[in-house]
Design a protein around this motif. Structure first.
Motif, mmCIF file in Angstrom:
data_model
loop_
_atom_site.group_PDB
_atom_site.id
_atom_site.type_symbol
_atom_site.label_atom_id
_atom_site.label_comp_id
_atom_site.label_asym_id
_atom_site.label_seq_id
_atom_site.Cartn_x
_atom_site.Cartn_y
_atom_site.Cartn_z
ATOM 1 N N PHE A 140 0.836 -1.199 0.000
ATOM 2 C CA PHE A 140 0.000 0.000 0.000
ATOM 3 C C PHE A 140 0.876 1.256 0.000
ATOM 4 C CE2 PHE A 140 -2.559 -3.336 1.983
ATOM 5 C CZ PHE A 140 -3.763 -3.228 1.296
ATOM 6 N N PRO A 141 1.672 1.458 -1.054
ATOM 7 C CA PRO A 141 2.587 2.611 -1.066
ATOM 8 C C PRO A 141 1.863 3.952 -1.017
ATOM 9 C CG PRO A 141 2.456 1.616 -3.239
ATOM 10 C CD PRO A 141 1.763 0.678 -2.305
ATOM 11 N N ASP A 142 0.607 3.976 -1.468
ATOM 12 C CA ASP A 142 -0.170 5.212 -1.474
ATOM 13 C C ASP A 142 -1.355 5.144 -0.511
ATOM 14 O OD1 ASP A 142 1.444 6.365 -3.538
ATOM 15 O OD2 ASP A 142 0.388 5.086 -4.975
ATOM 16 N N GLY A 143 -1.280 4.268 0.472
ATOM 17 C CA GLY A 143 -2.390 4.097 1.389
ATOM 18 C C GLY A 143 -3.487 3.241 0.784
ATOM 19 N N ALA A 144 -4.648 3.266 1.418
ATOM 20 C CA ALA A 144 -5.779 2.461 0.941
ATOM 21 C C ALA A 144 -6.718 3.308 0.108
ATOM 22 C CB ALA A 144 -6.528 1.870 2.134
ATOM 23 N N ASP A 145 -7.258 2.717 -0.961
ATOM 24 C CA ASP A 145 -8.283 3.368 -1.779
ATOM 25 C C ASP A 145 -9.350 2.309 -2.031
ATOM 26 O OD1 ASP A 145 -9.825 4.807 -3.590
ATOM 27 O OD2 ASP A 145 -8.074 5.796 -4.450
ATOM 28 N N TYR A 146 -10.421 2.379 -1.270
ATOM 29 C CA TYR A 146 -11.403 1.303 -1.178
ATOM 30 C C TYR A 146 -12.735 1.788 -1.727
ATOM 31 C CZ TYR A 146 -13.815 -2.634 1.132
ATOM 32 O OH TYR A 146 -14.524 -3.782 1.416
ATOM 33 N N THR A 147 -13.295 1.022 -2.662
ATOM 34 C CA THR A 147 -14.598 1.342 -3.234
ATOM 35 C C THR A 147 -15.629 0.357 -2.725
ATOM 36 O OG1 THR A 147 -13.585 2.247 -5.237
ATOM 37 C CG2 THR A 147 -15.920 1.637 -5.360
ATOM 38 N N HIS A 148 -16.605 0.865 -1.991
ATOM 39 C CA HIS A 148 -17.643 -0.004 -1.444
ATOM 40 C C HIS A 148 -18.378 -0.724 -2.571
ATOM 41 C CE1 HIS A 148 -20.866 -1.474 1.074
ATOM 42 N NE2 HIS A 148 -21.756 -0.884 0.290
ATOM 43 N N GLY A 149 -18.560 -2.033 -2.396
ATOM 44 C CA GLY A 149 -19.242 -2.840 -3.397
ATOM 45 C C GLY A 149 -18.341 -3.408 -4.462
ATOM 46 N N VAL A 150 -17.085 -2.939 -4.504
ATOM 47 C CA VAL A 150 -16.121 -3.420 -5.492
ATOM 48 C C VAL A 150 -14.900 -4.017 -4.798
ATOM 49 C CG1 VAL A 150 -14.612 -2.763 -7.401
ATOM 50 C CG2 VAL A 150 -16.879 -1.707 -7.189
ATOM 51 N N SER A 151 -14.330 -3.277 -3.865
ATOM 52 C CA SER A 151 -13.129 -3.726 -3.156
ATOM 53 C C SER A 151 -13.488 -4.763 -2.098
ATOM 54 C CB SER A 151 -12.435 -2.535 -2.494
ATOM 55 O OG SER A 151 -12.123 -1.523 -3.434
ATOM 56 N N SER A 152 -12.461 -5.467 -1.596
ATOM 57 C CA SER A 152 -12.658 -6.455 -0.536
ATOM 58 C C SER A 152 -11.737 -6.132 0.635
ATOM 59 C CB SER A 152 -12.381 -7.873 -1.051
ATOM 60 O OG SER A 152 -11.030 -8.003 -1.453
ATOM 61 N N PRO A 153 -12.215 -6.328 1.872
ATOM 62 C CA PRO A 153 -11.409 -5.974 3.041
ATOM 63 C C PRO A 153 -10.079 -6.710 3.103
ATOM 64 C CG PRO A 153 -13.692 -6.355 3.667
ATOM 65 C CD PRO A 153 -13.558 -6.802 2.244
ATOM 66 N N GLY A 154 -10.073 -7.976 2.723
ATOM 67 C CA GLY A 154 -8.862 -8.773 2.837
ATOM 68 C C GLY A 154 -7.785 -8.431 1.832
ATOM 69 N N THR A 155 -8.133 -7.627 0.841
ATOM 70 C CA THR A 155 -7.181 -7.250 -0.202
ATOM 71 C C THR A 155 -6.883 -5.756 -0.220
ATOM 72 O OG1 THR A 155 -7.943 -9.081 -1.603
ATOM 73 C CG2 THR A 155 -6.704 -7.326 -2.684
ATOM 74 N N HIS A 156 -7.887 -4.946 0.052
ATOM 75 C CA HIS A 156 -7.769 -3.522 -0.238
ATOM 76 C C HIS A 156 -7.789 -2.599 0.983
ATOM 77 C CE1 HIS A 156 -9.529 -5.297 -4.023
ATOM 78 N NE2 HIS A 156 -8.471 -4.669 -4.496
ATOM 79 N N TRP A 157 -7.937 -3.147 2.182
ATOM 80 C CA TRP A 157 -7.925 -2.293 3.382
ATOM 81 C C TRP A 157 -6.998 -2.911 4.427
ATOM 82 C CZ3 TRP A 157 -10.368 2.435 3.728
ATOM 83 C CH2 TRP A 157 -10.265 3.087 4.962
ATOM 84 N N PRO A 158 -5.823 -2.338 4.654
ATOM 85 C CA PRO A 158 -4.887 -2.921 5.627
ATOM 86 C C PRO A 158 -5.367 -2.743 7.061
ATOM 87 C CG PRO A 158 -4.031 -0.860 4.771
ATOM 88 C CD PRO A 158 -5.272 -1.147 3.990
#
Length: 284
Positions: A140-158
């Protein structure tokens, strides 16, 4: 503890203030005790008329306040009594009871709009959990960028959100973004819930929250136990983790129809460890 003989003064000004997931109990005590106070014993029960006993003892303290925590997201009502115990083991008459009610979480009272993770006092469903912080900067060099309904917690939110004090994360500020869509501009405020399983013990820092470029709040985080970087479950018996919760209004004036971007910026201090976060609407 010996039976009271009336020689030990009881505390005064006993009060209980409800907060999110906890109740703060406070009182006043004499400046001088002879003999000196050993501790104050705090007793609590769900019913008003109760007798202080080992079963209702919730804590001992040398301070004139006590935090009754881990009460969960539902609002709970408790009654408190406090007994002064002096250095010889003699006890005062109980002060109280006094009533306190914890604040109900928006995760209970509200309807979810966009949620990341599960509000369960665990970080295990989030990316890199429970102890993969060394891989944060490369993943996550640029932090998290999470789109509800598209992203998944286990992959896109540390599970960890570092701050400038964290060398392992580049000693820089870090920004996390949650994108969610609203069918129309809301007429009333929404609510934001950010639950943490732990924070750094000495420099948890400040979380700056904004929505669509509008500043919402700068939240000083509570000190934790510095164990959440390597442990992910605060429900384990004897867990050293110190969970905390942040819940606040998300002003309708900062929201719009279509995509909204909630920004969590950490410039000051060290890391915090997420349990879950979400945007909630009032239930109709």
């Amino acid at each position: 503890m010996s039976a009271s003989n009336g020689t030990v003064p009881s505390v005064t000004d006993l009060a209980a203030k409800g907060e999110l997931g906890r109740i703060e109990v406070s009182w006043s005590a004499r400046r001088q005790y002879q003999p000196l106070v050993d501790h104050f014993a705090v007793y609590a029960a769900r019913q008003r008329n109760f007798r202080p006993s080992p079963d209702t003892l919730v804590g001992k303290t040398i301070d004139t306040r006590f935090r009754h925590g881990d009460l969960g997201p539902e609002g709970q009502t408790w009654y408190y009594q406090v007994i002064t115990v002096d250095a010889s083991g003699k006890a005062s008459e109980p002060a109280g009871p006094v009533k306190g009610t914890s604040v109900e979480s928006v995760t209970v009272s509200g309807a979810p709009v966009a949620v990341v993770g599960e509000f369960d006092r665990r970080s295990l469903e989030l990316a890199l959990a429970p102890n993969g912080y060394r891989d944060y900067l490369s993943t996550f060099p640029d932090g998290a960028d999470y789109t509800h309904g598209v992203s998944s917690p286990g992959t896109h939110w540390p599970y960890l959100h570092p701050g400038r004090a964290d060398k392992w994360a580049g000693s820089k500020a870090h920004t996390f973004r949650l994108r969610f869509t609203l069918p129309e501009k809301p007429s009333a405020d929404l609510a934001l819930a950010i639950w943490l399983i732990d924070t750094h013990a000495s420099i948890p820092g400040v979380l700056d929250i904004s929505c669509n470029g509008t500043a919402v709040a700068g939240v000083p985080l509570e000190k934790g136990a510095t164990k959440g970087s390597s442990q992910g479950d605060a429900t384990v018996p004897g867990s050293p983790l110190v969970p905390s919760m942040v819940e606040l209004p998300l002003p309708a004036s900062a929201l719009r129809a279509g995509e909204n971007v909630l920004t969590l910026h950490k410039d000051e201090g060290s890391w915090h460890a997420y349990d879950a976060l979400g945007v909630f609407a009032p239930r109709r």
